[in-house]
Design a protein around this motif. Structure first.
Motif, PDB file in Angstrom:
ATOM      1  N   ASP A  18       0.830  -1.213   0.000  1.00  0.00           N
ATOM      2  CA  ASP A  18       0.000   0.000   0.000  1.00  0.00           C
ATOM      3  C   ASP A  18       0.860   1.257   0.000  1.00  0.00           C
ATOM      4  N   GLU A  19       1.956   1.241   0.766  1.00  0.00           N
ATOM      5  CA  GLU A  19       2.863   2.393   0.760  1.00  0.00           C
ATOM      6  C   GLU A  19       3.504   2.555  -0.616  1.00  0.00           C
ATOM      7  N   GLY A  20       3.889   1.440  -1.232  1.00  0.00           N
ATOM      8  CA  GLY A  20       4.459   1.485  -2.577  1.00  0.00           C
ATOM      9  C   GLY A  20       3.488   2.075  -3.580  1.00  0.00           C
ATOM     10  N   ALA A  21       2.214   1.704  -3.467  1.00  0.00           N
ATOM     11  CA  ALA A  21       1.186   2.240  -4.364  1.00  0.00           C
ATOM     12  C   ALA A  21       1.076   3.754  -4.204  1.00  0.00           C
ATOM     13  N   THR A  22       1.102   4.218  -2.971  1.00  0.00           N
ATOM     14  CA  THR A  22       1.002   5.657  -2.701  1.00  0.00           C
ATOM     15  C   THR A  22       2.217   6.403  -3.222  1.00  0.00           C
ATOM     16  N   VAL A  23       3.403   5.850  -3.007  1.00  0.00           N
ATOM     17  CA  VAL A  23       4.635   6.485  -3.483  1.00  0.00           C
ATOM     18  C   VAL A  23       4.612   6.596  -5.003  1.00  0.00           C
ATOM     19  N   MET A  24       4.249   5.531  -5.690  1.00  0.00           N
ATOM     20  CA  MET A  24       4.232   5.544  -7.158  1.00  0.00           C
ATOM     21  C   MET A  24       3.192   6.529  -7.683  1.00  0.00           C
ATOM     22  N   ALA A  25       2.041   6.607  -7.019  1.00  0.00           N
ATOM     23  CA  ALA A  25       0.995   7.545  -7.435  1.00  0.00           C
ATOM     24  C   ALA A  25       1.448   8.994  -7.254  1.00  0.00           C
ATOM     25  N   ARG A  26       2.287   9.275  -6.261  1.00  0.00           N
ATOM     26  CA  ARG A  26       2.830  10.629  -6.071  1.00  0.00           C
ATOM     27  C   ARG A  26       3.945  10.925  -7.066  1.00  0.00           C
ATOM     28  N   TYR A  27       4.742   9.913  -7.384  1.00  0.00           N
ATOM     29  CA  TYR A  27       5.899  10.085  -8.264  1.00  0.00           C
ATOM     30  C   TYR A  27       5.475  10.380  -9.713  1.00  0.00           C
ATOM     31  N   ALA A  28       4.510   9.647 -10.212  1.00  0.00           N
ATOM     32  CA  ALA A  28       4.131   9.732 -11.627  1.00  0.00           C
ATOM     33  C   ALA A  28       3.738  11.137 -12.087  1.00  0.00           C
ATOM     34  N   PRO A  29       2.916  11.887 -11.362  1.00  0.00           N
ATOM     35  CA  PRO A  29       2.582  13.240 -11.850  1.00  0.00           C
ATOM     36  C   PRO A  29       3.766  14.217 -11.775  1.00  0.00           C
ATOM     37  N   ARG A  30       4.697  13.979 -10.845  1.00  0.00           N
ATOM     38  CA  ARG A  30       5.864  14.859 -10.719  1.00  0.00           C
ATOM     39  C   ARG A  30       6.876  14.612 -11.831  1.00  0.00           C
ATOM     40  N   HIS A  31       6.975  13.361 -12.280  1.00  0.00           N
ATOM     41  CA  HIS A  31       7.958  12.973 -13.298  1.00  0.00           C
ATOM     42  C   HIS A  31       7.281  12.049 -14.314  1.00  0.00           C
ATOM     43  N   PRO A  32       6.355  12.574 -15.121  1.00  0.00           N
ATOM     44  CA  PRO A  32       5.565  11.701 -15.997  1.00  0.00           C
ATOM     45  C   PRO A  32       6.387  10.913 -17.011  1.00  0.00           C
ATOM     46  N   ALA A  33       7.367  11.545 -17.651  1.00  0.00           N
ATOM     47  CA  ALA A  33       8.167  10.822 -18.648  1.00  0.00           C
ATOM     48  C   ALA A  33       8.994   9.732 -17.978  1.00  0.00           C
ATOM     49  N   ALA A  34       9.597  10.040 -16.841  1.00  0.00           N
ATOM     50  CA  ALA A  34      10.399   9.047 -16.124  1.00  0.00           C
ATOM     51  C   ALA A  34       9.511   7.905 -15.623  1.00  0.00           C
ATOM     52  N   ALA A  35       8.301   8.222 -15.159  1.00  0.00           N
ATOM     53  CA  ALA A  35       7.389   7.181 -14.668  1.00  0.00           C
ATOM     54  C   ALA A  35       7.003   6.227 -15.797  1.00  0.00           C
ATOM     55  N   ARG A  36       6.717   6.766 -16.969  1.00  0.00           N
ATOM     56  CA  ARG A  36       6.371   5.908 -18.119  1.00  0.00           C
ATOM     57  C   ARG A  36       7.558   5.027 -18.505  1.00  0.00           C
ATOM     58  N   ARG A  37       8.771   5.626 -18.535  1.00  0.00           N
ATOM     59  CA  ARG A  37       9.979   4.863 -18.873  1.00  0.00           C
ATOM     60  C   ARG A  37      10.229   3.765 -17.854  1.00  0.00           C
ATOM     61  N   LEU A  38      10.101   4.108 -16.583  1.00  0.00           N
ATOM     62  CA  LEU A  38      10.309   3.134 -15.517  1.00  0.00           C
ATOM     63  C   LEU A  38       9.327   1.967 -15.663  1.00  0.00           C
ATOM     64  N   CYS A  39       8.067   2.275 -15.914  1.00  0.00           N
ATOM     65  CA  CYS A  39       7.063   1.219 -16.085  1.00  0.00           C
ATOM     66  C   CYS A  39       7.392   0.340 -17.283  1.00  0.00           C
TER      67      CYS A  39
END
Length: 163
Positions: free
Chosen positions: A106-127
């Motif tokens: 659950d903490e991981g889900a929250t962290v990822m949900a906060r990270y993605a809007p701050r760094h959208p290109a990096a989040a897509r690449r990471l995924c």
């Protein structure tokens, strides 16, 4: 969110390229990589010898630094810090003695949900690297965050040095 594939840690030439930032840190050029890239020094779970990996800081704050194991629980650095959690991280020119603490799903889900809007290109690449196809929505990123291991590196009292 769909699972497209489940990649393993890089090997061969890809491994050499992934490890290039470690060389930069060793040459004293770590500060050029910014505050989102850290050098993790840990002990090998089998050999007991010092090992190093460079990983992205997903989040940082008063409770430490959070990183994701992009290759899942099979990544060597992740397995090593789960066995011996007292490690060292270097971010830029600062070295911190920290303790690695796994986050709940659950903490991981929250962290990822906060990270993605701050760094959208990096989040897509990471995924993509981790084998997930996402639509860019918050719930997709939450689901990715539930499926990968996150670690919080919490500073131990009075254990920071400047290089």
């Amino acid at each position: 969110m769909r699972i497209v594939n489940t990649p393993g840690p890089p090997t061969g030439l890809r491994r050499m390229l992934w490890r290039l930032p470690v060389r930069l840190y060793r040459m004293g050029l770590g500060p050029l990589l910014g505050r989102r890239i850290m050098l993790l020094t840990h002990l090998g779970r089998v050999s007991g010898r010092p090992r190093q990996a460079v990983i992205e800081v997903i989040e940082h704050g008063e409770h430490g630094y959070v990183a994701a194991s992009g290759f899942g629980p099979r990544a060597d650095w992740y397995r090593n810090v789960m066995k011996t959690p007292n490690v060292t991280v270097q971010i830029g020119g600062r070295i911190h003695q920290v303790t690695a603490i796994p986050l709940s799903t659950d903490e991981g889900a929250t962290v990822m949900a906060r990270y993605a809007p701050r760094h959208p290109a990096a989040a897509r690449r990471l995924c993509k690297i981790m084998g997930f196809a996402v639509d860019g929505g918050a719930e997709d990123y939450r689901e990715v965050g539930r499926r990968i291991p996150f670690v919080r590196f919490t500073p131990r009292a009075g254990r920071t040095t400047v290089t």
